[in-house]
Scaffold this active site. Structure first.
Site, PDB file in Angstrom:
ATOM      1  N   SER A 156      11.088  -1.133  -3.455  1.00 23.88           N
ATOM      2  CA  SER A 156      10.614  -2.462  -3.079  1.00 23.88           C
ATOM      3  C   SER A 156      11.751  -3.250  -2.415  1.00 23.88           C
ATOM      4  O   SER A 156      12.291  -2.798  -1.407  1.00 23.88           O
ATOM      5  CB  SER A 156      10.040  -3.171  -4.311  1.00 23.88           C
ATOM      6  OG  SER A 156       9.343  -4.331  -3.942  1.00 23.88           O
ATOM      7  N   ASP A 252      -0.855  -0.185  -1.096  1.00 20.44           N
ATOM      8  CA  ASP A 252       0.265  -1.118  -1.204  1.00 20.44           C
ATOM      9  C   ASP A 252       0.298  -1.992   0.044  1.00 20.44           C
ATOM     10  O   ASP A 252       0.271  -1.470   1.165  1.00 20.44           O
ATOM     11  CB  ASP A 252       1.575  -0.320  -1.319  1.00 20.44           C
ATOM     12  CG  ASP A 252       2.799  -1.184  -1.522  1.00 20.44           C
ATOM     13  OD1 ASP A 252       2.693  -2.429  -1.506  1.00 20.44           O
ATOM     14  OD2 ASP A 252       3.887  -0.602  -1.698  1.00 20.44           O
ATOM     15  N   HIS A 282       1.859   0.007  -5.380  1.00 16.23           N
ATOM     16  CA  HIS A 282       3.262  -0.375  -5.353  1.00 16.23           C
ATOM     17  C   HIS A 282       3.896  -0.170  -6.739  1.00 16.23           C
ATOM     18  O   HIS A 282       3.266  -0.422  -7.762  1.00 16.23           O
ATOM     19  CB  HIS A 282       3.376  -1.850  -4.960  1.00 16.23           C
ATOM     20  CG  HIS A 282       4.778  -2.309  -4.720  1.00 16.23           C
ATOM     21  ND1 HIS A 282       5.442  -2.046  -3.548  1.00 16.23           N
ATOM     22  CD2 HIS A 282       5.646  -3.001  -5.501  1.00 16.23           C
ATOM     23  CE1 HIS A 282       6.653  -2.575  -3.611  1.00 16.23           C
ATOM     24  NE2 HIS A 282       6.800  -3.155  -4.791  1.00 16.23           N
TER      25      HIS A 282
END
Length: 325
Positions: A156, A252, A282
């Site tokens: 991320s 995601d 995610h």
């Protein structure tokens, strides 16, 4: 592919708890709630040793947690950055994945705690990431690292910082890592130009509203959004960067920007492997790895790629046997 039942269960549990980023809380309150809700899994991988120390950073010392494999070094080194939108998180919630990478890739993992927004806005986290990678490259022998065999990774916004650290190292003439592993990386601001930000804006764990909130906390102003050290897709030139493993999840919002970055790396001549995990959301690589069985599958791909990068070009010294007379 339909949403995987495990991912669906995570989404339902997250929604029942008020969402990934509950409305109305301050960054400090969110951090406290996130820390309270997070527990290290009971069955983490054993490694040789785990300890914490500090290394120099541009805004003061940086805390790092170091994971050593068993056996005798020096070992390769992996610099890891946690996610959390540049606002949340610590090395605590990535304990399991760091242990797995340490043990299975036989590498010293250096998990970095960088400065967080909004108290420290851009470029604080980027500068810390660059400084951490530079320190490990130059001084990693203090940690039992073979400094000629270093990689960088993150999930991320940790993937963002891993990519940015590579860009900054290239631009400043430093010695580049052998590999960058980017799991569901943040590569650009939220945009309607990318279908994944429209199709999965809500109801898929990470939401567009959450990402927009993060992008209100980290940049100083809108001009930062076009800075490659915040948005790597804004870089005019991606040539000369380390080989990359980019992993994305089908459901995601960040999927399309990660895949676009991978293709731009390929177009720039950078050896790049792009993997999309269908039916997934995610956080599959680190944050949710104990709740999604695809996590270990993705770990194994990263481990295989790391081991290959660390061993390419190495020659084994085989002792010569002198003939007897």
């Amino acid at each position: 592919m339909p949403l995987h039942p495990e991912a669906k269960a995570v989404i339902e549990a997250t929604d029942a708890a008020g969402g990934l980023i509950p409305v109305g809380l301050s960054p400090a309150e969110l951090r406290a709630a996130f820390t309270e809700s997070w527990q290290i899994p009971d069955d983490v991988e054993p490694v040789g040793r785990v300890y914490e120390r500090t290394i120099p950073g541009p805004g003061g010392d940086l805390r790092v947690r170091v994971y050593e494999p068993t056996g005798e070094g020096p070992f390769p080194g992996l610099v890891w950055f946690h996610g959390g939108g540049w606002v949340l998180g610590s090395f605590q919630e990535n304990e399991a994945v760091c242990r797995t990478l340490c043990r299975e890739a036989e590498t010293v993992v250096v998990s970095v705690e960088y400065r967080l927004a909004p108290e420290d806005r851009f470029p604080a986290a980027a500068d810390d990431a660059y400084a951490a990678l530079a320190w490990v490259t130059e001084k990693g022998a203090e940690l039992g690292i073979d400094t000629l065999r270093i990689a960088v990774a993150g999930e991320s916004t940790g993937g963002n910082l891993a990519a940015v650290a590579c860009l900054m190292t290239r631009d400043r003439g430093g010695r580049l890592p052998l590999l960058q592993v980017l799991a569901s990386p943040v590569i650009a601001p939220p945009s309607d130009d990318r279908p994944s930000y429209v199709d999965y804006a809500t109801d898929h764990f990470l939401t567009r509203a959450s990402m927009e909130w993060f992008f209100e906390q980290y940049p100083r102003d809108r001009t930062d959004l076009t800075d490659p050290y915040l948005s790597p897709l804004a870089a005019a030139d991606l040539s000369g960067l380390p080989p990359a493993l980019v992993m994305t999840a089908e459901y995601d919002p960040l999927r399309d920007e990660g895949e676009e970055y991978a293709h731009r790396l390929m177009d720039a001549g950078v050896p790049t492997e792009l993997v999309r995990y269908h039916g997934q959301i995610h956080g599959f690589f680190a944050l949710l790895a104990d709740r999604l069985t695809i996590g270990p599958v993705a770990h194994q791909r990263a481990i295989t790629t790391l081991r290959k990068s660390f061993t390419e070009g190495l020659t084994l010294e085989i002792p010569r046997i002198r003939p007897s007379h």
